[in-house]
Enzyme design. Structure first.
Site, mmCIF file in Angstrom:
data_model
loop_
_atom_site.group_PDB
_atom_site.id
_atom_site.type_symbol
_atom_site.label_atom_id
_atom_site.label_comp_id
_atom_site.label_asym_id
_atom_site.label_seq_id
_atom_site.Cartn_x
_atom_site.Cartn_y
_atom_site.Cartn_z
ATOM 1 N N ASN A 1 5.737 3.365 -8.698
ATOM 2 C CA ASN A 1 4.680 2.497 -9.224
ATOM 3 C C ASN A 1 3.597 3.396 -9.821
ATOM 4 O O ASN A 1 2.861 4.046 -9.088
ATOM 5 C CB ASN A 1 4.113 1.655 -8.066
ATOM 6 C CG ASN A 1 2.865 0.894 -8.458
ATOM 7 O OD1 ASN A 1 2.587 0.693 -9.633
ATOM 8 N ND2 ASN A 1 2.097 0.462 -7.456
ATOM 9 N N LYS B 1 0.965 2.552 -11.426
ATOM 10 C CA LYS B 1 -0.371 1.930 -11.467
ATOM 11 C C LYS B 1 -0.965 2.085 -12.877
ATOM 12 O O LYS B 1 -0.222 2.054 -13.850
ATOM 13 C CB LYS B 1 -1.271 2.527 -10.385
ATOM 14 C CG LYS B 1 -0.578 2.572 -9.017
ATOM 15 C CD LYS B 1 -1.488 2.883 -7.897
ATOM 16 C CE LYS B 1 -0.686 3.024 -6.617
ATOM 17 N NZ LYS B 1 -1.496 3.065 -5.427
ATOM 18 N N HIS C 1 0.999 -6.522 -4.613
ATOM 19 C CA HIS C 1 0.592 -5.176 -4.182
ATOM 20 C C HIS C 1 -0.793 -5.273 -3.536
ATOM 21 O O HIS C 1 -1.618 -6.099 -3.945
ATOM 22 C CB HIS C 1 0.565 -4.243 -5.395
ATOM 23 C CG HIS C 1 0.358 -2.812 -5.022
ATOM 24 N ND1 HIS C 1 -0.875 -2.289 -4.747
ATOM 25 C CD2 HIS C 1 1.244 -1.800 -4.845
ATOM 26 C CE1 HIS C 1 -0.748 -1.006 -4.428
ATOM 27 N NE2 HIS C 1 0.534 -0.688 -4.473
ATOM 28 N N GLU D 1 -3.374 -3.628 -3.881
ATOM 29 C CA GLU D 1 -4.492 -3.517 -4.831
ATOM 30 C C GLU D 1 -4.725 -4.856 -5.536
ATOM 31 O O GLU D 1 -5.858 -5.206 -5.857
ATOM 32 C CB GLU D 1 -4.218 -2.369 -5.822
ATOM 33 C CG GLU D 1 -4.391 -1.021 -5.135
ATOM 34 C CD GLU D 1 -3.534 0.105 -5.687
ATOM 35 O OE1 GLU D 1 -3.048 0.006 -6.815
ATOM 36 O OE2 GLU D 1 -3.349 1.095 -4.951
ATOM 37 N N GLU E 1 3.884 -1.958 3.026
ATOM 38 C CA GLU E 1 2.934 -0.923 2.625
ATOM 39 C C GLU E 1 1.647 -1.083 3.429
ATOM 40 O O GLU E 1 0.774 -1.879 3.051
ATOM 41 C CB GLU E 1 2.620 -1.039 1.134
ATOM 42 C CG GLU E 1 3.827 -0.922 0.238
ATOM 43 C CD GLU E 1 3.435 -0.429 -1.145
ATOM 44 O OE1 GLU E 1 3.963 0.596 -1.551
ATOM 45 O OE2 GLU E 1 2.580 -1.057 -1.789
ATOM 46 N N GLY F 1 -2.254 5.786 -0.969
ATOM 47 C CA GLY F 1 -3.128 6.689 -1.718
ATOM 48 C C GLY F 1 -4.075 7.493 -0.852
ATOM 49 O O GLY F 1 -5.000 8.125 -1.345
ATOM 50 N N SER G 1 1.908 6.816 0.701
ATOM 51 C CA SER G 1 1.908 8.290 0.719
ATOM 52 C C SER G 1 3.291 8.888 0.985
ATOM 53 O O SER G 1 3.413 9.883 1.716
ATOM 54 C CB SER G 1 0.867 8.806 1.710
ATOM 55 O OG SER G 1 -0.422 8.352 1.339
#
Ligand code: PEP
Length: 254
Positions: A10, A12, A96, A98, A168, A174, A214
């Site tokens: 991904n 992003k 996701h 985010e 996730e 991240g 990560s």
């Protein structure tokens, strides 16, 4: 039961069209001949069409990072699953963290996006995961259960044949903090058991549950050794072709 691994990148909001093409040029030979697992790249919308042409005839599938729940209409700035299918996209990441936390996506919006993606034969990658505060409050399983139950409400096993789940944990995305293989396996096993209760054993045994947070070349082998971890959704470490290729090629000797 062994499921075919899927290693998905991904990107992003990273990479222009020339950067995408340079990446794919470098990445293709590094994963050529890898046929025992699925590989997916999700560039930004602006690079999808160019990426599709560059990936034609390879063992690498194309994914999008999001989609809207309608096929068309007055939704300024949105992209529909119909448009994604039209340019050869096969997977779409939905929900996701985010999108949930920065853009306010709810489980109901996510359910509608899954429904829309399936209508155009896209494979949805449904992302779920708890925040650090939820984990520390002992609410991890409760959160995962709510995200799965509300996100998948009303679908049949036939509808969801191509569904992929990505666990996730938000605190691992991240941040450089990976869930330990034990923590990840515990969450994956919980999700699989819940899917069994919701849709039956055959379905639960077939569905792929990816881990994301990560993931790096250094930790992929330990994660993939766990029985309920069927692949990875990789953010930061998918941005460099050599690093992502090392993750994709985990466990291979040649
Ligand atoms: C992600 O964005 O899905 C992700 C897991 O990111 P990272 O690998 O950078 O933690």
């Amino acid at each position: 039961m062994k499921r075919r691994p899927l290693i998905a990148g991904n990107w992003k909001m990273h990479k222009t069209v020339p950067e995408t093409l340079a990446y794919i040029e470098a990445f293709k030979p590094l994963v050529a001949g890898v046929e025992d697992r699925d590989i997916m790249l999700a560039p930004p919308f602006t690079a999808l069409d160019a990426a599709q042409r560059a990936l034609e005839g390879t063992n690498i599938s194309l994914g999008a990072q999001n989609c809207h729940w309608e096929s068309e209409g007055a939704f300024t700035g949105e992209i529909s699953p119909k448009m994604l299918a039209d340019i050869g996209v096969t997977y779409v990441i939905i929900g996701h963290s985010e999108r949930r936390h920065i853009f306010g996506e709810t489980n109901e919006m996510i359910r509608r996006k899954i429904e829309a993606a399936l209508k155009f034969s896209l494979s949805p990658i449904l992302c779920i995961g708890e925040t650090l505060a939820e984990r520390e409050a002992g609410r991890t399983f409760e959160v995962l259960e709510q995200q799965l139950k509300e996100g998948l409400e009303g679908f049949s096993t036939a509808d969801l044949k191509e569904l992929v789940i990505a666990y996730e944990p938000v605190w691992a995305i991240g941040t450089g903090k990976t869930a330990t293989p034990e923590q990840a396996e515990e969450a994956h096993a919980f999700c699989r058991k819940l899917l069994k209760d919701m849709f039956g054993e055959e379905f639960a045994n077939k569905i792929r549950i990816l881990y994301g947070g990560s993931v790096k070349p250094e930790n992929i082998v330990g994660l993939m050794a766990r029985p309920d971890i069927d692949g990875a959704l990789v953010g930061g470490a998918s941005l460099k072709p050599d690093v992502f290729a090392r993750i994709v090629c985990f466990g291979r000797t040649e």
